[in-house]
Design a protein around this motif. Structure first.
Motif, PDB file in Angstrom:
ATOM      1  N   ASP A   1      -6.163  15.396   5.842  1.00  8.85           N
ATOM      2  CA  ASP A   1      -4.858  14.838   6.170  1.00  8.85           C
ATOM      3  C   ASP A   1      -4.878  13.318   6.326  1.00  8.85           C
ATOM      4  OD1 ASP A   1      -3.306  17.072   6.080  1.00  8.85           O
ATOM      5  OD2 ASP A   1      -3.068  17.309   8.245  1.00  8.85           O
ATOM      6  N   THR A   2      -6.024  12.698   6.159  1.00  9.62           N
ATOM      7  CA  THR A   2      -6.102  11.261   6.421  1.00  9.62           C
ATOM      8  C   THR A   2      -5.080  10.464   5.603  1.00  9.62           C
ATOM      9  OG1 THR A   2      -7.540   9.323   6.518  1.00  9.62           O
ATOM     10  CG2 THR A   2      -7.896  10.851   4.687  1.00  9.62           C
ATOM     11  N   ILE A   3      -4.509   9.444   6.223  1.00  6.95           N
ATOM     12  CA  ILE A   3      -3.610   8.542   5.509  1.00  6.95           C
ATOM     13  C   ILE A   3      -4.282   7.181   5.290  1.00  6.95           C
ATOM     14  CG2 ILE A   3      -1.444   9.631   6.173  1.00  6.95           C
ATOM     15  CD1 ILE A   3      -1.188   7.625   8.434  1.00  6.95           C
ATOM     16  N   CYS A   4      -5.533   7.086   5.649  1.00  9.36           N
ATOM     17  CA  CYS A   4      -6.301   5.849   5.457  1.00  9.36           C
ATOM     18  C   CYS A   4      -7.151   5.957   4.191  1.00  9.36           C
ATOM     19  CB  CYS A   4      -7.168   5.566   6.678  1.00  9.36           C
ATOM     20  SG  CYS A   4      -6.223   5.249   8.179  1.00  9.36           S
ATOM     21  N   CYS A   5      -6.468   6.087   3.057  1.00  8.91           N
ATOM     22  CA  CYS A   5      -7.162   6.290   1.781  1.00  8.91           C
ATOM     23  C   CYS A   5      -7.357   4.987   1.018  1.00  8.91           C
ATOM     24  CB  CYS A   5      -6.375   7.268   0.910  1.00  8.91           C
ATOM     25  SG  CYS A   5      -6.160   8.902   1.659  1.00  8.91           S
ATOM     26  N   GLN A   6      -6.344   4.134   1.049  1.00  6.30           N
ATOM     27  CA  GLN A   6      -6.382   2.884   0.299  1.00  6.30           C
ATOM     28  C   GLN A   6      -6.072   1.727   1.244  1.00  6.30           C
ATOM     29  OE1 GLN A   6      -7.160   3.003  -2.952  1.00  6.30           O
ATOM     30  NE2 GLN A   6      -7.038   5.232  -3.173  1.00  6.30           N
ATOM     31  N   PHE A   7      -6.898   0.683   1.201  1.00  7.28           N
ATOM     32  CA  PHE A   7      -6.695  -0.518   2.011  1.00  7.28           C
ATOM     33  C   PHE A   7      -6.341  -1.670   1.060  1.00  7.28           C
ATOM     34  CE2 PHE A   7      -8.920   2.274   4.673  1.00  7.28           C
ATOM     35  CZ  PHE A   7      -8.923   1.820   5.985  1.00  7.28           C
ATOM     36  N   LEU A   8      -5.265  -2.381   1.361  1.00  6.40           N
ATOM     37  CA  LEU A   8      -4.870  -3.521   0.538  1.00  6.40           C
ATOM     38  C   LEU A   8      -4.773  -4.767   1.417  1.00  6.40           C
ATOM     39  CD1 LEU A   8      -3.862  -4.687  -2.191  1.00  6.40           C
ATOM     40  CD2 LEU A   8      -1.531  -4.196  -1.386  1.00  6.40           C
ATOM     41  N   ILE A   9      -5.536  -5.785   1.056  1.00  6.03           N
ATOM     42  CA  ILE A   9      -5.460  -7.083   1.724  1.00  6.03           C
ATOM     43  C   ILE A   9      -4.852  -8.063   0.727  1.00  6.03           C
ATOM     44  CG2 ILE A   9      -6.765  -8.975   2.758  1.00  6.03           C
ATOM     45  CD1 ILE A   9      -8.840  -6.927   3.668  1.00  6.03           C
ATOM     46  N   THR A  10      -3.650  -8.522   1.012  1.00 11.03           N
ATOM     47  CA  THR A  10      -2.946  -9.451   0.134  1.00 11.03           C
ATOM     48  C   THR A  10      -3.145 -10.860   0.678  1.00 11.03           C
ATOM     49  OG1 THR A  10      -1.296  -7.744  -0.361  1.00 11.03           O
ATOM     50  CG2 THR A  10      -0.732 -10.011  -0.931  1.00 11.03           C
ATOM     51  N   ARG A  11      -4.045 -11.609   0.046  1.00  7.60           N
ATOM     52  CA  ARG A  11      -4.383 -12.950   0.536  1.00  7.60           C
ATOM     53  C   ARG A  11      -3.815 -14.064  -0.337  1.00  7.60           C
ATOM     54  NH1 ARG A  11      -8.078 -15.634  -2.237  1.00  7.60           N
ATOM     55  NH2 ARG A  11      -8.423 -17.053  -0.474  1.00  7.60           N
ATOM     56  N   TYR A  12      -3.288 -13.712  -1.521  1.00  4.51           N
ATOM     57  CA  TYR A  12      -2.751 -14.719  -2.426  1.00  4.51           C
ATOM     58  C   TYR A  12      -1.895 -14.021  -3.468  1.00  4.51           C
ATOM     59  CZ  TYR A  12      -2.790 -19.185  -4.980  1.00  4.51           C
ATOM     60  OH  TYR A  12      -2.431 -20.368  -5.572  1.00  4.51           O
ATOM     61  N   SER A  13      -0.852 -14.699  -3.928  1.00  2.36           N
ATOM     62  CA  SER A  13      -0.020 -14.155  -4.994  1.00  2.36           C
ATOM     63  C   SER A  13      -0.205 -14.987  -6.256  1.00  2.36           C
ATOM     64  CB  SER A  13       1.454 -14.166  -4.594  1.00  2.36           C
ATOM     65  OG  SER A  13       2.262 -13.738  -5.677  1.00  2.36           O
ATOM     66  N   LYS A  14      -0.588 -14.346  -7.333  1.00  4.10           N
ATOM     67  CA  LYS A  14      -0.740 -15.032  -8.614  1.00  4.10           C
ATOM     68  C   LYS A  14       0.609 -15.497  -9.165  1.00  4.10           C
ATOM     69  CE  LYS A  14      -5.067 -15.087 -10.213  1.00  4.10           C
ATOM     70  NZ  LYS A  14      -5.708 -16.330 -10.716  1.00  4.10           N
ATOM     71  N   HIS A  15       1.689 -14.906  -8.654  1.00  2.82           N
ATOM     72  CA  HIS A  15       3.020 -15.154  -9.204  1.00  2.82           C
ATOM     73  C   HIS A  15       3.908 -15.784  -8.130  1.00  2.82           C
ATOM     74  CE1 HIS A  15       1.652 -12.701 -12.546  1.00  2.82           C
ATOM     75  NE2 HIS A  15       1.283 -11.782 -11.668  1.00  2.82           N
ATOM     76  N   PRO A  16       4.072 -17.101  -8.147  1.00  2.00           N
ATOM     77  CA  PRO A  16       4.928 -17.772  -7.153  1.00  2.00           C
ATOM     78  C   PRO A  16       6.342 -17.200  -7.162  1.00  2.00           C
ATOM     79  CG  PRO A  16       3.702 -19.379  -8.457  1.00  2.00           C
ATOM     80  CD  PRO A  16       3.500 -18.054  -9.114  1.00  2.00           C
ATOM     81  N   GLY A  17       6.886 -16.971  -5.979  1.00  2.00           N
ATOM     82  CA  GLY A  17       8.246 -16.454  -5.878  1.00  2.00           C
ATOM     83  C   GLY A  17       8.351 -14.943  -5.913  1.00  2.00           C
ATOM     84  N   ARG A  18       7.232 -14.259  -6.094  1.00  2.00           N
ATOM     85  CA  ARG A  18       7.291 -12.787  -6.150  1.00  2.00           C
ATOM     86  C   ARG A  18       7.345 -12.174  -4.766  1.00  2.00           C
ATOM     87  NH1 ARG A  18       3.442  -8.358  -6.225  1.00  2.00           N
ATOM     88  NH2 ARG A  18       4.473  -6.558  -7.184  1.00  2.00           N
ATOM     89  N   ILE A  19       6.536 -12.655  -3.841  1.00  2.78           N
ATOM     90  CA  ILE A  19       6.420 -12.030  -2.524  1.00  2.78           C
ATOM     91  C   ILE A  19       7.158 -12.852  -1.471  1.00  2.78           C
ATOM     92  CG2 ILE A  19       4.829 -11.377  -0.681  1.00  2.78           C
ATOM     93  CD1 ILE A  19       2.804 -10.603  -2.794  1.00  2.78           C
ATOM     94  N   HIS A  20       8.051 -12.167  -0.759  1.00  8.00           N
ATOM     95  CA  HIS A  20       8.824 -12.782   0.317  1.00  8.00           C
ATOM     96  C   HIS A  20       8.555 -12.013   1.612  1.00  8.00           C
ATOM     97  CE1 HIS A  20      11.416 -15.096  -2.530  1.00  8.00           C
ATOM     98  NE2 HIS A  20      11.068 -14.095  -3.335  1.00  8.00           N
ATOM     99  N   VAL A  21       8.338 -12.737   2.683  1.00  9.23           N
ATOM    100  CA  VAL A  21       8.056 -12.106   3.982  1.00  9.23           C
ATOM    101  C   VAL A  21       9.076 -12.596   5.006  1.00  9.23           C
ATOM    102  CG1 VAL A  21       6.384 -11.768   5.828  1.00  9.23           C
ATOM    103  CG2 VAL A  21       5.594 -11.992   3.451  1.00  9.23           C
ATOM    104  N   ILE A  22       9.855 -11.661   5.555  1.00  7.31           N
ATOM    105  CA  ILE A  22      10.814 -11.995   6.599  1.00  7.31           C
ATOM    106  C   ILE A  22      10.211 -11.616   7.940  1.00  7.31           C
ATOM    107  CG2 ILE A  22      13.151 -11.633   7.489  1.00  7.31           C
ATOM    108  CD1 ILE A  22      13.962 -10.813   4.622  1.00  7.31           C
ATOM    109  N   LEU A  23       9.856 -12.609   8.725  1.00  5.41           N
ATOM    110  CA  LEU A  23       9.308 -12.396  10.065  1.00  5.41           C
ATOM    111  C   LEU A  23      10.470 -12.271  11.038  1.00  5.41           C
ATOM    112  CD1 LEU A  23       6.626 -15.214   9.816  1.00  5.41           C
ATOM    113  CD2 LEU A  23       6.175 -12.749   9.670  1.00  5.41           C
ATOM    114  N   VAL A  24      10.436 -11.240  11.870  1.00  3.58           N
ATOM    115  CA  VAL A  24      11.577 -10.951  12.740  1.00  3.58           C
ATOM    116  C   VAL A  24      11.151 -10.991  14.202  1.00  3.58           C
ATOM    117  CG1 VAL A  24      13.522  -9.383  13.138  1.00  3.58           C
ATOM    118  CG2 VAL A  24      12.354  -9.375  10.912  1.00  3.58           C
ATOM    119  N   ASN A  25      11.930 -11.697  15.001  1.00  5.86           N
ATOM    120  CA  ASN A  25      11.647 -11.806  16.431  1.00  5.86           C
ATOM    121  C   ASN A  25      12.043 -10.509  17.141  1.00  5.86           C
ATOM    122  OD1 ASN A  25      10.992 -13.034  18.951  1.00  5.86           O
ATOM    123  ND2 ASN A  25      13.157 -13.481  19.286  1.00  5.86           N
TER     124      ASN A  25
END
Length: 209
Positions: free
Chosen positions: A180-204
């Motif tokens: 039943d584990t849900i820890c099958c794949q780990f993704l560390i996103t440290r850089y985007s090769k494509h500027p403008g693709r990834i947007h992060v909205i930080l919410v207070n």
């Protein structure tokens, strides 16, 4: 939220946003859920094809419902019988909605997945990815972010899905190989090769798990 935490979060968010910018990703800071929703909708042109992975934070700001009610082609996998088809549609979507299990102060995004549909779409496929991230998920560094993902996000998700994993019983990661584990794949996103693709909205806000 307590005024002192709000001040702290606003300052910390600027550090995270600078980190994201250095990694060819774009960051935004929202003072509350309403502002987060407004920012997200401003990023998605009407008529766009939009889908999502498991993203409780997006639901908590009301984004999926607004997309479903608006002039968008919103693919809601929870309302489609063919789940595989819905997941595959994500790879050709204009926008993919997600959250993060954890983020670092310098803009690295950490996610753990069971079926890998979410992390694979984050890594490649959709033209744009929008993350909705509560400030409760910001960690000092990658090591602390991985620990948060494994010891906070994973046990809570295992519990809410009713899974038979050790962490669902103990509340912390046991590094299991349970079916039943849900820890099958780990993704560390440290850089985007494509500027403008990834947007992060930080919410207070304290969002997601």
């Amino acid at each position: 939220m307590n005024e002192n935490f709000t001040k702290r979060n606003a300052l910390l968010a600027q550090k995270v946003i600078k980190g994201l910018e250095s990694r060819q990703m774009t960051g935004y800071y929202a003072a509350d859920k309403e502002e987060a929703l407004s920012i997200a909708l401003s990023l998605i042109p009407e008529g766009s094809t939009v889908t999502m992975g498991g993203a409780t934070s997006a639901h908590e700001i009301g984004l999926p419902q607004n997309l479903a009610d608006g002039n968008y082609h919103f693919i809601d996998r929870d309302k489609i019988d063919d789940k595989r088809a819905a997941m595959l549609a994500a790879y050709d979507a204009d926008y993919f909605l997600s959250s993060a299990n954890a983020m670092t102060e310098d803009g690295v995004i950490v996610n753990i997945d069971g079926n890998a549909n979410r992390v694979s779409a984050i890594a490649q496929g959709p033209k744009h990815v929008i993350f909705i991230v509560g400030m409760n998920k910001i960690c000092k560094d990658v090591d602390h972010a991985l620990k948060r993902a494994r010891n906070v996000a994973a046990p809570v998700n295992a519990q809410r899905f009713g899974l038979n994993t050790p962490c669902a019983k103990t509340g912390s990661c046991m590094d299991c190989k349970s079916p039943d584990t849900i820890c099958c794949q780990f993704l560390i996103t440290r850089y985007s090769k494509h500027p403008g693709r990834i947007h992060v909205i930080l919410v207070n806000e304290c969002l997601g798990f």
